[in-house]
Enzyme design. Structure first.
Site, PDB file in Angstrom:
ATOM      1  N   ASP A   1      -8.013  -5.182  -0.053  1.00 33.76           N
ATOM      2  CA  ASP A   1      -8.645  -6.110  -1.193  1.00 33.76           C
ATOM      3  C   ASP A   1      -8.404  -7.476  -1.012  1.00 33.76           C
ATOM      4  O   ASP A   1      -8.889  -8.202  -1.718  1.00 33.76           O
ATOM      5  CB  ASP A   1      -7.803  -5.398  -2.328  1.00 33.76           C
ATOM      6  CG  ASP A   1      -8.584  -4.088  -2.901  1.00 33.76           C
ATOM      7  OD1 ASP A   1      -9.832  -4.106  -2.405  1.00 33.76           O
ATOM      8  OD2 ASP A   1      -8.062  -3.301  -3.456  1.00 33.76           O
TER       9      ASP A   1
ATOM     10  N   HIS B   1       0.832  -1.209  -0.046  1.00 27.08           N
ATOM     11  CA  HIS B   1      -0.033  -0.003   0.083  1.00 27.08           C
ATOM     12  C   HIS B   1       1.022   1.368   0.133  1.00 27.08           C
ATOM     13  O   HIS B   1       1.854   1.319   0.540  1.00 27.08           O
ATOM     14  CB  HIS B   1      -0.879   0.120   1.317  1.00 27.08           C
ATOM     15  CG  HIS B   1      -2.124   0.838   1.005  1.00 27.08           C
ATOM     16  ND1 HIS B   1      -2.033   2.318   1.372  1.00 27.08           N
ATOM     17  CD2 HIS B   1      -3.156   0.656   0.578  1.00 27.08           C
ATOM     18  CE1 HIS B   1      -3.185   2.722   1.146  1.00 27.08           C
ATOM     19  NE2 HIS B   1      -4.026   1.983   0.665  1.00 27.08           N
TER      20      HIS B   1
HETATM   21  N1  CMC Z   1       4.177  -7.307  -4.883  1.00 30.16           N
HETATM   22  C1  CMC Z   1       5.585  -7.460  -5.209  1.00 30.16           C
HETATM   23  N2  CMC Z   1       6.286  -6.140  -4.770  1.00 30.16           N
HETATM   24  C2  CMC Z   1       5.698  -5.136  -4.418  1.00 30.16           C
HETATM   25  C3  CMC Z   1       4.280  -5.027  -4.288  1.00 30.16           C
HETATM   26  C4  CMC Z   1       3.621  -6.130  -4.550  1.00 30.16           C
HETATM   27  N3  CMC Z   1       2.251  -6.330  -4.445  1.00 30.16           N
HETATM   28  N4  CMC Z   1       3.932  -3.749  -3.878  1.00 30.16           N
HETATM   29  C5  CMC Z   1       4.893  -3.207  -3.919  1.00 30.16           C
HETATM   30  N5  CMC Z   1       5.919  -3.874  -4.325  1.00 30.16           N
HETATM   31  C6  CMC Z   1       7.526  -3.479  -4.407  1.00 30.16           C
HETATM   32  C7  CMC Z   1       7.927  -2.660  -5.458  1.00 30.16           C
HETATM   33  O1  CMC Z   1       8.519  -3.715  -6.379  1.00 30.16           O
HETATM   34  C8  CMC Z   1       8.910  -1.903  -4.945  1.00 30.16           C
HETATM   35  O2  CMC Z   1      10.318  -2.697  -4.873  1.00 30.16           O
HETATM   36  P1  CMC Z   1      11.530  -2.060  -5.196  1.00 30.16           P
HETATM   37  O3  CMC Z   1      11.906  -1.175  -3.833  1.00 30.16           O
HETATM   38  O4  CMC Z   1      12.816  -3.291  -5.167  1.00 30.16           O
HETATM   39  O5  CMC Z   1      11.582  -1.291  -6.556  1.00 30.16           O
HETATM   40  C9  CMC Z   1       8.612  -1.576  -3.591  1.00 30.16           C
HETATM   41  O6  CMC Z   1       7.927  -2.608  -3.040  1.00 30.16           O
HETATM   42  C10 CMC Z   1       7.853  -0.219  -3.326  1.00 30.16           C
HETATM   43  O7  CMC Z   1       6.910  -0.368  -4.192  1.00 30.16           O
HETATM   44  P2  CMC Z   1       6.198   0.845  -4.954  1.00 30.16           P
HETATM   45  O8  CMC Z   1       5.642   0.474  -6.129  1.00 30.16           O
HETATM   46  O9  CMC Z   1       7.061   2.127  -4.834  1.00 30.16           O
HETATM   47  O10 CMC Z   1       4.810   1.458  -4.042  1.00 30.16           O
HETATM   48  P3  CMC Z   1       3.727   2.244  -4.275  1.00 30.16           P
HETATM   49  O11 CMC Z   1       3.337   2.994  -3.079  1.00 30.16           O
HETATM   50  O12 CMC Z   1       4.215   2.949  -5.581  1.00 30.16           O
HETATM   51  O13 CMC Z   1       2.654   1.374  -4.880  1.00 30.16           O
HETATM   52  C11 CMC Z   1       0.772  -0.111  -4.577  1.00 30.16           C
HETATM   53  C12 CMC Z   1       1.391   0.802  -3.819  1.00 30.16           C
HETATM   54  C13 CMC Z   1      -0.866  -0.354  -3.857  1.00 30.16           C
HETATM   55  C14 CMC Z   1       0.310   0.398  -5.923  1.00 30.16           C
HETATM   56  C15 CMC Z   1       1.547  -1.467  -4.808  1.00 30.16           C
HETATM   57  O14 CMC Z   1       1.799  -1.934  -3.428  1.00 30.16           O
HETATM   58  C16 CMC Z   1       0.946  -2.540  -5.770  1.00 30.16           C
HETATM   59  O15 CMC Z   1       1.095  -2.443  -6.924  1.00 30.16           O
HETATM   60  N6  CMC Z   1       0.200  -3.599  -5.103  1.00 30.16           N
HETATM   61  C17 CMC Z   1      -0.668  -4.549  -5.781  1.00 30.16           C
HETATM   62  C18 CMC Z   1      -1.797  -3.915  -6.071  1.00 30.16           C
HETATM   63  C19 CMC Z   1      -2.891  -3.704  -5.133  1.00 30.16           C
HETATM   64  O16 CMC Z   1      -3.161  -4.698  -4.257  1.00 30.16           O
HETATM   65  N7  CMC Z   1      -3.538  -2.562  -5.041  1.00 30.16           N
HETATM   66  C20 CMC Z   1      -4.465  -2.373  -3.976  1.00 30.16           C
HETATM   67  C21 CMC Z   1      -4.152  -1.079  -3.159  1.00 30.16           C
HETATM   68  S1  CMC Z   1      -5.312  -1.029  -1.790  1.00 30.16           S
HETATM   69  C22 CMC Z   1      -6.622  -0.559  -2.393  1.00 30.16           C
HETATM   70  C23 CMC Z   1      -6.836   0.847  -2.735  1.00 30.16           C
HETATM   71  O17 CMC Z   1      -6.367   1.667  -2.095  1.00 30.16           O
HETATM   72  O18 CMC Z   1      -7.045   1.149  -3.753  1.00 30.16           O
END
Ligand code: CMC
Length: 437
Positions: A368, A311
């Protein structure tokens, strides 16, 4: 609203030999912000913050969340208390009005919801024009936008008419959601009933049928109330920021909410609940081999992410996920359903939470991860999951739109950018141009 949170504390910024002072603002829960509103005028510089990781776009008194501690509250009430003690209708009222309703206020609001539940019959005909395989989120977004054509009289004095517009949206979106499901099945529509509670009415419109009358199960009603409450608001997430940004151009409530619905659709946002089920089903088809998916998620060369994990704000347990996991166990037991996907989800969670990759990045199950399993047990198909999220998030969007609209210092939302394109160059007539140059 902001003036009482300004402090005498200052941060200093040095650019070359010049030192600038930036005021510090402290929110009501003690979180601090640098006030950079005068930055560009004073320094000629803008801040660069793609994804808005550090940017507070507004001051808001609706929702507080502390991602490090895993705390979430609406209008000062903890999400745990609200999920335990309230109905969704009470929480919707709280979000929009700022206080929990008295018994009379709740009765009045419920009465307005009951009276607003019908769709104009001309709108009902719209459903016949969509292809049967239309994504329900596409239908929802366009139908909500279409509401301004049917109720334009509300648009002139929106704040004076907000109670009525809120009731219309909260009630009609539920009807639109249920009708889009019935249409996708090719089944006759079931009209709303005045005598049923908000969630029971929705379930009845979804599942009642001339050939198999639907029996309302109070455990299912309770689980649905809980799910909608947990999705009620989540401060400046992508869809809420969209509602505020679109609304800041003085766009009406219906069109702003319609834009929020489109933002919610994305798999990185509200669309994740459907994607979780796709992932769990794929794991099940492959004989429960979740390790492969953990490895894929950890592989930097693979774009795959463990959906339902991680998240932007929570770097600790998502408090909503804990409540949903408990509700999931309860509703499956009540319905006597043993869903192998729940076992896979629990195993996946257990393994991921012990894995260094997820531990180091503070990746926990989010809201989710378990919600889809409850929806599936209730009988709601996967392509409706994000619609359910929208139903829950609606009062939050309305509350934010109202707050934004009501702000005397509000301005149109308009981020700046850092231009990195070609420098100024001479114009080339078409006959002299080289492709790609
Ligand atoms: N699986 C594997 N790796 C992950 C995941 C995941 N679900 N989420 C983040 N990471 C890794 C990412 O690759 C990065 O690694 P590195 O530092 O090595 O590059 C690190 O963790 C930080 O991730 P980020 O992309 O900078 O984090 P963000 O804040 O931009 O993204 C997120 C947040 C929710 C989009 C992401 O965690 C994600 O894609 N999760 C899966 C989709 C999901 O479940 N979304 C629902 C969110 S909750 C409901 C809502 O509020 O809508």
């Amino acid at each position: 609203m902001l003036s009482k949170f300004m402090t005498s504390e200052k941060a200093t910024l040095r650019i070359g030999d010049t030192v600038y002072e930036l005021p510090v603002i402290i929110g009501s829960e003690g979180e601090k912000a640098l006030d950079i509103r005068a930055l560009r005028a004073q320094t000629g510089l803008i801040t660069f913050d793609s994804g808005y990781m550090n940017t507070g776009s507004c001051a808001s008194d609706i929702t507080f969340l502390d991602g490090e501690k895993g705390i979430l509250s609406y209008r000062g009430y903890s999400i745990e208390d609200l999920a335990e003690h309230c109905s969704f209708v009470e929480v919707a009222y709280l979000l929009v009005h700022g206080s929990l309703p008295t018994l009379t206020e709740q009765e009045n609001f419920s009465e307005m919801l009951g009276r607003s539940a019908l769709l104009h019959e001309d709108m009902v005909h719209f459903f016949d024009s969509y292809p049967s395989k239309s994504p329900p989120m596409a239908i929802l977004s366009s139908m909500v936008n279409g509401l301004c054509s049917f109720y334009p009289e509300m648009l002139l004095n929106p704040l004076e008419n907000l109670d009525m517009m809120t009731a219309r949206l909260v009630s009609k979106v539920r009807t639109i959601a249920a009708f889009s499901y019935k249409k996708s099945m090719g089944h006759p529509l079931v009209y709303p009933r005045h005598d049923l509670s908000y969630c029971a009415n929705f379930l009845n419109m979804m599942f009642n049928s001339p050939v198999a009358p639907y029996e309302i199960n109070e455990d299912v009603v309770a689980a649905l109330n809980k799910l909608l409450i947990l999705h009620g608001d989540h401060e400046q997430n992508c869809s809420t920021s969209t509602v505020r940004l679109v609304g800041s151009a003085r766009v009406n409530l219906y069109a702003s909410i319609s834009a929020g619905i489109s933002a919610l659709w994305g798999p990185l946002h509200g669309g994740a609940n459907q994607a979780v089920m796709d992932m769990l089903e794929a794991i099940q088809r492959e004989g429960g081999n979740y390790k492969k998916y953990i490895d894929k998620a950890k592989d930097p060369a693979d774009p795959f992410r463990l959906v339902g994990f991680g998240h932007r704000v929570y770097k600790n347990h998502d408090p909503r996920a804990r409540i949903i996991k408990e509700a999931c166990d309860k509703v499956l037991a009540s319905l006597r359903i043993a869903d192998p996907l729940l076992d896979i989800a629990k195993e996946l969670e257990e393994v991921a939470l012990k894995d260094d990759y997820f531990v180091e990045r503070h990746l926990y199950p989010n809201v989710d991860f378990y919600s889809g399993i409850i929806y599936r047990a209730i009988g709601i198909p996967a392509n409706m999951f994000t619609v359910m999220f929208a139903l829950g998030r609606l009062p939050g969007w309305i509350a934010h739109w109202k707050e934004m609209w009501d702000d005397p210092n509000g301005r149109i939302g308009r981020p700046r950018q850092l231009y990195v394109g070609p420098k100024a160059r001479p114009f080339v007539p078409i006959e002299e141009r080289v492709a790609g140059k």
